[in-house]
Write a protein that holds these residues in place. Structure first.
Motif, PDB file in Angstrom:
ATOM      1  N   ALA A 200       0.657  -1.312  -0.004  1.00 19.87           N
ATOM      2  CA  ALA A 200      -0.014   0.103   0.060  1.00 19.87           C
ATOM      3  C   ALA A 200       0.811   1.190   0.164  1.00 19.87           C
ATOM      4  O   ALA A 200       2.083   1.255   0.457  1.00 19.87           O
ATOM      5  N   ALA A 201       0.205   2.147  -0.500  1.00 24.20           N
ATOM      6  CA  ALA A 201       0.934   3.534  -0.692  1.00 24.20           C
ATOM      7  C   ALA A 201       0.888   4.286   0.492  1.00 24.20           C
ATOM      8  O   ALA A 201       0.382   4.231   1.209  1.00 24.20           O
ATOM      9  N   VAL A 202       2.220   5.273   0.852  1.00 28.04           N
ATOM     10  CA  VAL A 202       2.349   6.083   1.935  1.00 28.04           C
ATOM     11  C   VAL A 202       2.360   7.527   1.337  1.00 28.04           C
ATOM     12  O   VAL A 202       3.049   7.656   0.309  1.00 28.04           O
ATOM     13  N   PHE A 203       1.725   8.163   2.128  1.00 28.16           N
ATOM     14  CA  PHE A 203       1.420   9.663   1.582  1.00 28.16           C
ATOM     15  C   PHE A 203       1.905  10.667   2.587  1.00 28.16           C
ATOM     16  O   PHE A 203       2.120  10.272   3.880  1.00 28.16           O
ATOM     17  N   ASN A 204       2.387  11.743   2.002  1.00 29.34           N
ATOM     18  CA  ASN A 204       2.747  12.938   2.919  1.00 29.34           C
ATOM     19  C   ASN A 204       1.933  13.785   3.437  1.00 29.34           C
ATOM     20  O   ASN A 204       0.649  13.596   2.980  1.00 29.34           O
ATOM     21  N   GLY A 205       2.137  14.976   3.917  1.00 28.43           N
ATOM     22  CA  GLY A 205       1.307  15.921   4.337  1.00 28.43           C
ATOM     23  C   GLY A 205       0.664  16.760   3.334  1.00 28.43           C
ATOM     24  O   GLY A 205      -0.371  17.457   3.460  1.00 28.43           O
ATOM     25  N   LEU A 206       1.143  16.567   2.150  1.00 29.28           N
ATOM     26  CA  LEU A 206       0.549  17.274   0.847  1.00 29.28           C
ATOM     27  C   LEU A 206      -0.103  16.204  -0.106  1.00 29.28           C
ATOM     28  O   LEU A 206      -0.545  16.505  -0.865  1.00 29.28           O
ATOM     29  N   ASP A 207      -0.542  15.130   0.482  1.00 28.88           N
ATOM     30  CA  ASP A 207      -1.437  13.970   0.004  1.00 28.88           C
ATOM     31  C   ASP A 207      -0.594  13.489  -1.511  1.00 28.88           C
ATOM     32  O   ASP A 207      -1.149  12.976  -2.176  1.00 28.88           O
ATOM     33  N   GLN A 208       0.695  13.567  -1.225  1.00 28.10           N
ATOM     34  CA  GLN A 208       1.699  12.971  -2.348  1.00 28.10           C
ATOM     35  C   GLN A 208       2.019  11.676  -1.895  1.00 28.10           C
ATOM     36  O   GLN A 208       2.412  11.448  -0.820  1.00 28.10           O
ATOM     37  N   PRO A 209       2.106  10.760  -2.778  1.00 31.58           N
ATOM     38  CA  PRO A 209       2.720   9.242  -2.595  1.00 31.58           C
ATOM     39  C   PRO A 209       4.049   9.277  -2.739  1.00 31.58           C
ATOM     40  O   PRO A 209       4.624   9.386  -3.561  1.00 31.58           O
ATOM     41  N   ILE A 210       4.750   9.004  -1.448  1.00 31.09           N
ATOM     42  CA  ILE A 210       6.097   9.187  -1.359  1.00 31.09           C
ATOM     43  C   ILE A 210       6.876   7.921  -1.250  1.00 31.09           C
ATOM     44  O   ILE A 210       8.059   7.969  -1.318  1.00 31.09           O
ATOM     45  N   ALA A 211       6.152   6.849  -0.748  1.00 34.24           N
ATOM     46  CA  ALA A 211       6.858   5.418  -0.773  1.00 34.24           C
ATOM     47  C   ALA A 211       5.602   4.588  -0.800  1.00 34.24           C
ATOM     48  O   ALA A 211       4.265   4.878  -0.820  1.00 34.24           O
ATOM     49  N   ALA A 212       6.062   3.134  -0.720  1.00 34.69           N
ATOM     50  CA  ALA A 212       5.073   2.190  -0.464  1.00 34.69           C
ATOM     51  C   ALA A 212       5.704   1.189   0.554  1.00 34.69           C
ATOM     52  O   ALA A 212       6.919   0.840   0.526  1.00 34.69           O
ATOM     53  N   VAL A 213       4.760   0.567   1.450  1.00 36.40           N
ATOM     54  CA  VAL A 213       5.371  -0.308   2.278  1.00 36.40           C
ATOM     55  C   VAL A 213       4.568  -1.617   2.037  1.00 36.40           C
ATOM     56  O   VAL A 213       3.545  -1.779   1.627  1.00 36.40           O
ATOM     57  N   GLY A 214       5.254  -2.904   2.035  1.00 37.54           N
ATOM     58  CA  GLY A 214       4.555  -4.338   1.653  1.00 37.54           C
ATOM     59  C   GLY A 214       5.122  -5.236   2.171  1.00 37.54           C
ATOM     60  O   GLY A 214       6.471  -5.068   2.594  1.00 37.54           O
ATOM     61  N   ILE A 215       4.626  -6.497   1.870  1.00 35.34           N
ATOM     62  CA  ILE A 215       5.137  -7.596   2.310  1.00 35.34           C
ATOM     63  C   ILE A 215       5.461  -8.658   0.974  1.00 35.34           C
ATOM     64  O   ILE A 215       4.614  -8.353  -0.009  1.00 35.34           O
ATOM     65  N   SER A 216       6.379  -9.453   1.087  1.00 29.21           N
ATOM     66  CA  SER A 216       6.462 -10.423  -0.271  1.00 29.21           C
ATOM     67  C   SER A 216       7.059 -11.722   0.585  1.00 29.21           C
ATOM     68  O   SER A 216       7.637 -11.718   1.606  1.00 29.21           O
ATOM     69  N   ALA A 236      -2.939  -0.634   7.118  1.00 31.42           N
ATOM     70  CA  ALA A 236      -2.866   0.050   8.345  1.00 31.42           C
ATOM     71  C   ALA A 236      -1.360   0.747   8.648  1.00 31.42           C
ATOM     72  O   ALA A 236      -1.286   1.442   9.212  1.00 31.42           O
ATOM     73  N   CYS A 237      -0.494  -0.460   8.373  1.00 22.55           N
ATOM     74  CA  CYS A 237       0.797  -0.026   8.452  1.00 22.55           C
ATOM     75  C   CYS A 237       1.050   1.268   7.667  1.00 22.55           C
ATOM     76  O   CYS A 237       1.735   2.280   8.076  1.00 22.55           O
ATOM     77  N   ALA A 238       0.840   1.126   6.130  1.00 17.38           N
ATOM     78  CA  ALA A 238       0.983   2.482   5.557  1.00 17.38           C
ATOM     79  C   ALA A 238       0.234   3.740   5.984  1.00 17.38           C
ATOM     80  O   ALA A 238       0.720   4.618   5.803  1.00 17.38           O
ATOM     81  N   LEU A 239      -0.947   3.489   6.625  1.00 21.16           N
ATOM     82  CA  LEU A 239      -1.728   4.503   7.085  1.00 21.16           C
ATOM     83  C   LEU A 239      -1.087   5.236   7.988  1.00 21.16           C
ATOM     84  O   LEU A 239      -1.024   6.349   8.241  1.00 21.16           O
ATOM     85  N   LYS A 240      -0.608   4.329   9.115  1.00 21.93           N
ATOM     86  CA  LYS A 240       0.092   4.778  10.527  1.00 21.93           C
ATOM     87  C   LYS A 240       1.374   5.810  10.045  1.00 21.93           C
ATOM     88  O   LYS A 240       1.783   6.755  10.401  1.00 21.93           O
ATOM     89  N   ILE A 241       2.187   5.209   8.919  1.00 18.09           N
ATOM     90  CA  ILE A 241       3.347   6.048   8.479  1.00 18.09           C
ATOM     91  C   ILE A 241       2.883   7.221   7.887  1.00 18.09           C
ATOM     92  O   ILE A 241       3.422   8.274   8.057  1.00 18.09           O
ATOM     93  N   SER A 242       1.885   7.094   7.068  1.00 18.77           N
ATOM     94  CA  SER A 242       1.290   8.364   6.448  1.00 18.77           C
ATOM     95  C   SER A 242       0.880   9.378   7.185  1.00 18.77           C
ATOM     96  O   SER A 242       1.301  10.627   7.506  1.00 18.77           O
ATOM     97  N   ARG A 243       0.381   8.913   8.437  1.00 16.13           N
ATOM     98  CA  ARG A 243      -0.180   9.801   9.401  1.00 16.13           C
ATOM     99  C   ARG A 243       0.918  10.448  10.072  1.00 16.13           C
ATOM    100  O   ARG A 243       1.063  11.700  10.259  1.00 16.13           O
ATOM    101  N   ALA A 244       1.987   9.780  10.547  1.00 15.42           N
ATOM    102  CA  ALA A 244       3.396  10.334  11.099  1.00 15.42           C
ATOM    103  C   ALA A 244       4.032  11.201  10.000  1.00 15.42           C
ATOM    104  O   ALA A 244       4.719  12.171  10.574  1.00 15.42           O
ATOM    105  N   MET A 245       3.690  11.218   8.822  1.00 14.30           N
ATOM    106  CA  MET A 245       4.616  12.005   7.577  1.00 14.30           C
ATOM    107  C   MET A 245       3.393  13.414   7.531  1.00 14.30           C
ATOM    108  O   MET A 245       3.674  14.157   6.706  1.00 14.30           O
ATOM    109  N   GLY A 246       2.208  13.521   8.007  1.00 15.56           N
ATOM    110  CA  GLY A 246       1.607  14.689   8.172  1.00 15.56           C
ATOM    111  C   GLY A 246       0.084  14.426   7.275  1.00 15.56           C
ATOM    112  O   GLY A 246      -0.448  15.487   7.182  1.00 15.56           O
TER     113      GLY A 246
END
Length: 256
Positions: A200-216, A236-246
């Motif tokens: 799932a994608a990770v977003f920053n405070g500007l709603d931009q996709p800056i990374a993605a976290v996943g399992i393989s 949920a992991c991606a959203l928590k990271i995104s929240r921490a990024m603003g």
């Protein structure tokens, strides 16, 4: 050593020093030890690339906002690694699979952080390594949120890695639209035979996709059923990271 590139970087550093005032060609040439004509040619190249602009009123040259954007992206990537690591560890414990944090670079993803699975058979990768974004879960999670037309310039570069790799641009775009709808991407052995993942994608405070976290992991273990089971954990992991990024959205906002 590429002396032309080095010359350009030296001039760029001189243009953007802490004084933050427009510099004339003469000032820059003297500071970096170039002839006026060499300094002028280098500046024209930097202007063409979008990193320098001429201030007609001041009669000198200054750096552009593109330098800030470049630095901000790099800073965001460094910050996201630090923030993501403990959350990635928790995801690895929950799923018992390898966890990746990736960023997009053209048509590739670059793995910037990784937690290895404790399982004896696991997905092979390395921090700093690359993968085809259109054939791995973290890559598809990021491609899904790029601007319209992003993939058009890469259409001829979509190549088969396995029998499952999607190389049709229209089919890939359809899949990416689904990624936006459901909030996560999957890889069913599209880069390496028998290895899949969900991301799932990770977003920053500007709603931009800056990374993605996943399992393989190996598809024998990370089955379609298991991917669906773990998808909410990955999201949920991606959203928590995104929240921490603003980020304050739902984690699925698309610019498509």
């Amino acid at each position: 050593m590429d002396k032309t590139l080095l010359k350009g970087l030296v001039v760029l550093e001189a243009v953007t020093d802490l004084q933050n005032q427009p510099k004339t060609i003469e000032e820059l040439a003297t500071r970096v030890g170039l002839t006026r004509s060499n300094a002028h040619r280098t500046l024209q190249t930097l202007i063409h690339a979008g990193y320098v602009e001429k201030d007609e009123d001041a009669g000198g040259y200054r750096g552009t906002i593109r330098l800030f954007e470049l630095g901000a992206r790099q800073l965001a990537q460094l910050d996201v690694r630090r923030i993501a690591l403990p959350l990635m560890r928790a995801l690895a414990e929950r799923t018992e699979e390898t966890v990746h944090l990736s960023v997009l670079d053209g048509l590739d993803v670059v793995y910037v952080e990784k937690i290895d699975s404790a399982q004896p058979i696991r997905a092979y990768s390395m921090v700093g390594g690359r993968g085809p974004a259109y054939a791995v879960a973290t890559g598809k999670a990021l491609l899904a949120y790029q601007h319209d037309g992003y993939l058009d310039g890469y259409a001829k570069q979509l190549m088969k890695h396995t029998a499952a790799t999607v190389t049709s641009l229209s089919a890939l775009k359809d899949e990416l639209q689904k990624v936006v709808r459901v909030g996560y991407a999957v890889n069913n052995g599209e880069w390496r035979e028998g290895v899949g993942g969900v991301a799932a994608a990770v977003f920053n405070g500007l709603d931009q996709p800056i990374a993605a976290v996943g399992i393989s992991g190996p598809l024998e273990r990370l089955t379609t059923r298991k991917m669906k089971e773990f998808a909410p954990d990955v999201q949920a992991c991606a959203l928590k990271i995104s929240r921490a990024m603003g980020h304050r959205g739902a984690g699925k906002t698309s610019t498509r």
